[in-house]
Design a protein around this motif. Sequence first.
Motif, PDB file in Angstrom:
ATOM      1  N   SER B  52       0.821  -1.212   0.000  1.00  0.00           N
ATOM      2  CA  SER B  52       0.000   0.000   0.000  1.00  0.00           C
ATOM      3  C   SER B  52       0.856   1.263   0.000  1.00  0.00           C
ATOM      4  CB  SER B  52      -0.927   0.000   1.210  1.00  0.00           C
ATOM      5  OG  SER B  52      -1.938  -0.963   1.034  1.00  0.00           O
ATOM      6  N   GLY B  53       0.154   2.389  -0.175  1.00  0.00           N
ATOM      7  CA  GLY B  53       0.827   3.673  -0.295  1.00  0.00           C
ATOM      8  C   GLY B  53       0.871   4.459   1.004  1.00  0.00           C
ATOM      9  N   LEU B  54       1.365   5.678   0.902  1.00  0.00           N
ATOM     10  CA  LEU B  54       1.531   6.579   2.047  1.00  0.00           C
ATOM     11  C   LEU B  54       0.248   6.683   2.864  1.00  0.00           C
ATOM     12  CD1 LEU B  54       3.518   9.400   0.225  1.00  0.00           C
ATOM     13  CD2 LEU B  54       4.366   7.996   2.119  1.00  0.00           C
ATOM     14  N   THR B  55       0.405   6.693   4.180  1.00  0.00           N
ATOM     15  CA  THR B  55      -0.677   6.830   5.174  1.00  0.00           C
ATOM     16  C   THR B  55      -1.504   5.551   5.352  1.00  0.00           C
ATOM     17  OG1 THR B  55      -2.564   7.598   3.844  1.00  0.00           O
ATOM     18  CG2 THR B  55      -0.940   9.280   4.492  1.00  0.00           C
ATOM     19  N   CYS B  56      -1.332   4.562   4.497  1.00  0.00           N
ATOM     20  CA  CYS B  56      -2.174   3.367   4.597  1.00  0.00           C
ATOM     21  C   CYS B  56      -1.688   2.409   5.680  1.00  0.00           C
ATOM     22  CB  CYS B  56      -2.197   2.610   3.272  1.00  0.00           C
ATOM     23  SG  CYS B  56      -3.086   3.487   1.967  1.00  0.00           S
ATOM     24  N   THR B  57      -2.633   1.622   6.186  1.00  0.00           N
ATOM     25  CA  THR B  57      -2.321   0.452   7.006  1.00  0.00           C
ATOM     26  C   THR B  57      -2.615  -0.782   6.149  1.00  0.00           C
ATOM     27  OG1 THR B  57      -4.562   0.175   7.845  1.00  0.00           O
ATOM     28  CG2 THR B  57      -3.145   1.736   9.027  1.00  0.00           C
ATOM     29  N   HIS B  58      -2.680  -1.953   6.802  1.00  0.00           N
ATOM     30  CA  HIS B  58      -3.062  -3.178   6.094  1.00  0.00           C
ATOM     31  C   HIS B  58      -4.506  -3.095   5.590  1.00  0.00           C
ATOM     32  CE1 HIS B  58      -5.036  -3.531   9.944  1.00  0.00           C
ATOM     33  NE2 HIS B  58      -5.854  -4.389   9.359  1.00  0.00           N
ATOM     34  N   GLU B  59      -5.237  -2.106   6.090  1.00  0.00           N
ATOM     35  CA  GLU B  59      -6.689  -2.152   5.965  1.00  0.00           C
ATOM     36  C   GLU B  59      -7.242  -1.502   4.690  1.00  0.00           C
ATOM     37  OE1 GLU B  59      -9.043   0.462   6.593  1.00  0.00           O
ATOM     38  OE2 GLU B  59     -10.845  -0.735   7.015  1.00  0.00           O
ATOM     39  N   ASN B  60      -6.555  -0.472   4.184  1.00  0.00           N
ATOM     40  CA  ASN B  60      -7.133   0.319   3.084  1.00  0.00           C
ATOM     41  C   ASN B  60      -7.451  -0.521   1.858  1.00  0.00           C
ATOM     42  OD1 ASN B  60      -5.279   1.893   4.829  1.00  0.00           O
ATOM     43  ND2 ASN B  60      -6.228   3.627   3.766  1.00  0.00           N
ATOM     44  N   ALA B  61      -6.430  -1.193   1.329  1.00  0.00           N
ATOM     45  CA  ALA B  61      -6.650  -1.965   0.108  1.00  0.00           C
ATOM     46  C   ALA B  61      -7.577  -3.149   0.368  1.00  0.00           C
ATOM     47  CB  ALA B  61      -5.314  -2.451  -0.445  1.00  0.00           C
ATOM     48  N   MET B  62      -7.453  -3.712   1.552  1.00  0.00           N
ATOM     49  CA  MET B  62      -8.274  -4.866   1.907  1.00  0.00           C
ATOM     50  C   MET B  62      -9.762  -4.539   1.806  1.00  0.00           C
ATOM     51  SD  MET B  62      -8.086  -6.894   5.529  1.00  0.00           S
ATOM     52  CE  MET B  62      -9.292  -5.947   6.472  1.00  0.00           C
ATOM     53  N   THR B  63     -10.122  -3.294   2.149  1.00  0.00           N
ATOM     54  CA  THR B  63     -11.537  -2.918   2.107  1.00  0.00           C
ATOM     55  C   THR B  63     -11.921  -2.155   0.850  1.00  0.00           C
ATOM     56  OG1 THR B  63     -11.063  -0.889   3.351  1.00  0.00           O
ATOM     57  CG2 THR B  63     -11.757  -2.804   4.616  1.00  0.00           C
ATOM     58  N   LYS B  64     -10.954  -1.528   0.184  1.00  0.00           N
ATOM     59  CA  LYS B  64     -11.325  -0.633  -0.915  1.00  0.00           C
ATOM     60  C   LYS B  64     -10.847  -1.039  -2.302  1.00  0.00           C
ATOM     61  CE  LYS B  64      -9.751   3.262   0.924  1.00  0.00           C
ATOM     62  NZ  LYS B  64      -9.543   4.724   1.044  1.00  0.00           N
ATOM     63  N   ALA B  65      -9.990  -2.048  -2.406  1.00  0.00           N
ATOM     64  CA  ALA B  65      -9.440  -2.387  -3.723  1.00  0.00           C
ATOM     65  C   ALA B  65     -10.281  -3.408  -4.473  1.00  0.00           C
ATOM     66  CB  ALA B  65      -8.004  -2.894  -3.578  1.00  0.00           C
ATOM     67  N   ALA B  66     -11.237  -4.044  -3.787  1.00  0.00           N
ATOM     68  CA  ALA B  66     -12.116  -5.029  -4.437  1.00  0.00           C
ATOM     69  C   ALA B  66     -11.337  -6.119  -5.156  1.00  0.00           C
ATOM     70  CB  ALA B  66     -13.087  -4.337  -5.406  1.00  0.00           C
ATOM     71  N   ALA B  67     -10.259  -6.557  -4.519  1.00  0.00           N
ATOM     72  CA  ALA B  67      -9.420  -7.590  -5.140  1.00  0.00           C
ATOM     73  C   ALA B  67      -9.954  -8.996  -4.885  1.00  0.00           C
ATOM     74  CB  ALA B  67      -7.996  -7.489  -4.599  1.00  0.00           C
ATOM     75  N   GLN B  68     -10.711  -9.158  -3.807  1.00  0.00           N
ATOM     76  CA  GLN B  68     -11.082 -10.520  -3.386  1.00  0.00           C
ATOM     77  C   GLN B  68     -11.865 -11.268  -4.456  1.00  0.00           C
ATOM     78  OE1 GLN B  68     -11.431  -7.783  -1.542  1.00  0.00           O
ATOM     79  NE2 GLN B  68     -10.455  -8.087   0.455  1.00  0.00           N
ATOM     80  N   GLN B  69     -12.783 -10.559  -5.130  1.00  0.00           N
ATOM     81  CA  GLN B  69     -13.605 -11.254  -6.133  1.00  0.00           C
ATOM     82  C   GLN B  69     -12.746 -11.878  -7.223  1.00  0.00           C
ATOM     83  OE1 GLN B  69     -15.851  -8.325  -8.729  1.00  0.00           O
ATOM     84  NE2 GLN B  69     -14.969  -6.837  -7.330  1.00  0.00           N
ATOM     85  N   PHE B  70     -11.704 -11.161  -7.635  1.00  0.00           N
ATOM     86  CA  PHE B  70     -10.850 -11.661  -8.724  1.00  0.00           C
ATOM     87  C   PHE B  70      -9.903 -12.754  -8.226  1.00  0.00           C
ATOM     88  CE2 PHE B  70     -11.851  -7.168  -9.628  1.00  0.00           C
ATOM     89  CZ  PHE B  70     -12.686  -7.388 -10.709  1.00  0.00           C
ATOM     90  N   CYS B  71      -9.472 -12.611  -6.981  1.00  0.00           N
ATOM     91  CA  CYS B  71      -8.600 -13.638  -6.412  1.00  0.00           C
ATOM     92  C   CYS B  71      -9.380 -14.936  -6.204  1.00  0.00           C
ATOM     93  CB  CYS B  71      -7.993 -13.139  -5.105  1.00  0.00           C
ATOM     94  SG  CYS B  71      -6.775 -11.836  -5.373  1.00  0.00           S
ATOM     95  N   ALA B  72     -10.638 -14.808  -5.812  1.00  0.00           N
ATOM     96  CA  ALA B  72     -11.474 -15.999  -5.649  1.00  0.00           C
ATOM     97  C   ALA B  72     -11.678 -16.685  -7.004  1.00  0.00           C
ATOM     98  CB  ALA B  72     -12.819 -15.613  -5.045  1.00  0.00           C
ATOM     99  N   GLU B  73     -11.985 -15.872  -7.990  1.00  0.00           N
ATOM    100  CA  GLU B  73     -12.218 -16.360  -9.355  1.00  0.00           C
ATOM    101  C   GLU B  73     -11.016 -17.144  -9.883  1.00  0.00           C
ATOM    102  OE1 GLU B  73     -14.254 -12.837 -11.377  1.00  0.00           O
ATOM    103  OE2 GLU B  73     -12.718 -13.483 -12.833  1.00  0.00           O
ATOM    104  N   THR B  74      -9.828 -16.593  -9.660  1.00  0.00           N
ATOM    105  CA  THR B  74      -8.621 -17.178 -10.246  1.00  0.00           C
ATOM    106  C   THR B  74      -7.953 -18.165  -9.302  1.00  0.00           C
ATOM    107  OG1 THR B  74      -7.358 -15.274  -9.444  1.00  0.00           O
ATOM    108  CG2 THR B  74      -8.149 -15.176 -11.711  1.00  0.00           C
ATOM    109  N   GLY B  75      -8.368 -18.154  -8.032  1.00  0.00           N
ATOM    110  CA  GLY B  75      -7.784 -19.114  -7.092  1.00  0.00           C
ATOM    111  C   GLY B  75      -6.422 -18.727  -6.556  1.00  0.00           C
ATOM    112  N   ILE B  76      -6.218 -17.444  -6.313  1.00  0.00           N
ATOM    113  CA  ILE B  76      -4.960 -17.030  -5.690  1.00  0.00           C
ATOM    114  C   ILE B  76      -5.255 -16.273  -4.389  1.00  0.00           C
ATOM    115  CG2 ILE B  76      -3.836 -16.871  -7.947  1.00  0.00           C
ATOM    116  CD1 ILE B  76      -3.788 -13.909  -7.742  1.00  0.00           C
ATOM    117  N   ALA B  77      -4.276 -16.299  -3.488  1.00  0.00           N
ATOM    118  CA  ALA B  77      -4.366 -15.537  -2.248  1.00  0.00           C
ATOM    119  C   ALA B  77      -3.825 -14.132  -2.495  1.00  0.00           C
ATOM    120  CB  ALA B  77      -3.554 -16.221  -1.154  1.00  0.00           C
ATOM    121  N   ILE B  78      -4.261 -13.177  -1.650  1.00  0.00           N
ATOM    122  CA  ILE B  78      -3.668 -11.842  -1.713  1.00  0.00           C
ATOM    123  C   ILE B  78      -3.392 -11.376  -0.288  1.00  0.00           C
ATOM    124  CG2 ILE B  78      -5.901 -10.653  -1.855  1.00  0.00           C
ATOM    125  CD1 ILE B  78      -4.472  -8.576  -3.712  1.00  0.00           C
TER     126      ILE B  78
END
Lengths: 278, 278
Positions: B52-78
Amino acid sequence: MTLETVSENRSFGGTQGVYRHKSQATGTDMTFGLFMPELIAHERVPVLWYLSGLTCTHENAMTKAAAQQFCAETGIAIIFPDTSPRGDGVADDEAYDLGKGAGFYVDATQDPWKPNYQMWHYIVHELPELVGENFAIDREAMGITGHSMGGHGALTIAMTHPQRYKSVSAFAPIANPTESDWGKKQLAAYLGEDSAAWRAHDSSILMQERGFPREVLIDQGSNDQFIDLLRPETLAQAMMARRQPGQFRMQPGYDHSYFFVQSFMGDHVHWHAERLFG
Amino acid sequence: MTLETVSENRSFGGTQGVYRHKSQATGTDMTFGLFMPELIAHERVPVLWYLSGLTCTHENAMTKAAAQQFCAETGIAIIFPDTSPRGDGVADDEAYDLGKGAGFYVDATQDPWKPNYQMWHYIVHELPELVGENFAIDREAMGITGHSMGGHGALTIAMTHPQRYKSVSAFAPIANPTESDWGKKQLAAYLGEDSAAWRAHDSSILMQERGFPREVLIDQGSNDQFIDLLRPETLAQAMMARRQPGQFRMQPGYDHSYFFVQSFMGDHVHWHAERLFG
């Protein structure tokens, strides 16, 4: 203007034609290829201009770029002009990269080239008019692309006339001819030694100075045997420094051949179709 | 090493967890997010690192990047690590872009940062080991990406350790920190005034000097409010001059926010998945 049909072949439900006409711009007979997709209900279709590279005629891309399948799919026409005037009375040079087959998409101001080498005017003005009169193409929905010298032509023409071309892309364009041995000799011959006149025909300079009002797509092969002459890094730098919307793709392992062009032709036709119908 | 489960939520058939552990690298407790897709037959899955970028914690991308749907689809962890050490005893600065939330993915050699700001080591060595011991991830199939300061981290880490990361991409990376106000201050603080030590943490310089042995994907928004600090043109120039396989995309109208990141997350996850399963 009259048009002579050289040949017409059925292709993907449409027609791949080759036509000949007397050109006022070049003072010679000119030949071009045109693929028209199957027409639905007499509507006019968008048209993609494909400008070819050094040594090519209208024929190379028409037979080797495999564009027809994608144009048929998306419902757009594609046109393959020649790369220079031809004929006995037309000035030429022994080098493969000057004279016939190497018009560089400029209007020559210098002798002996001036009388016939008016390829910019031919591509931008004369041929669209002729094609618009004779075929059901929509001149309000034109895109332009090309390979190598033709990529140079496509980019410089589109950035100069963004109101005429809704979309532009290029395959391995000669991206910075004012600093390349693919460019300096030819621009000096056609436009004179004063390099100020060359600037309008250098896509890296045009990208710096004006860009294109819509997205641009560039593909380049990383194993291109001519890449040092093409100077993609100069155009990429100019593009990103300008924040020019678009994509610059360095395709791993591809060379300068039509195997490269054909591999990404589907991407380019779809890119244009999306914008020409948009 | 022991791992404390902070939370676990069902997400797209898999599990979005947040975990805390004592870090030897930073001397502090560290928290990270990890999405594990639904596991088939107890196989280990590839993992994508998202920095992540400046000022972020572990939480920003986890809640705002919407990566989970694609990781689930393709079968990879993030995995979403934090961007710096945290805690009362940890050095900080009043500026948002130095100290906590601004680790810059380097191992600090200067006081007062040195004792805790060892984010390079933490990301490259300690955390992969910890995660590999506790979850069914395949450490032979790791990709890395990130946003802004995290894009900088992803690119510099991947080019330094190409054997550890099979794939790399970046969203609006700080691309040339040795020449930017997002970089000079921080590299001087963490690594000292001698700018020779900064070069290993500048992706434009690394691209010039070594590149990455496989394709690279960079997305940048053309309306990014921080684009002059990011200097994408320097990285694009270095990439094309090197003939580095990959794509540099200037996305029209996008800014620096997670609306931009989210818009292209699908492309990036698919890009990585293709290479991690390849």
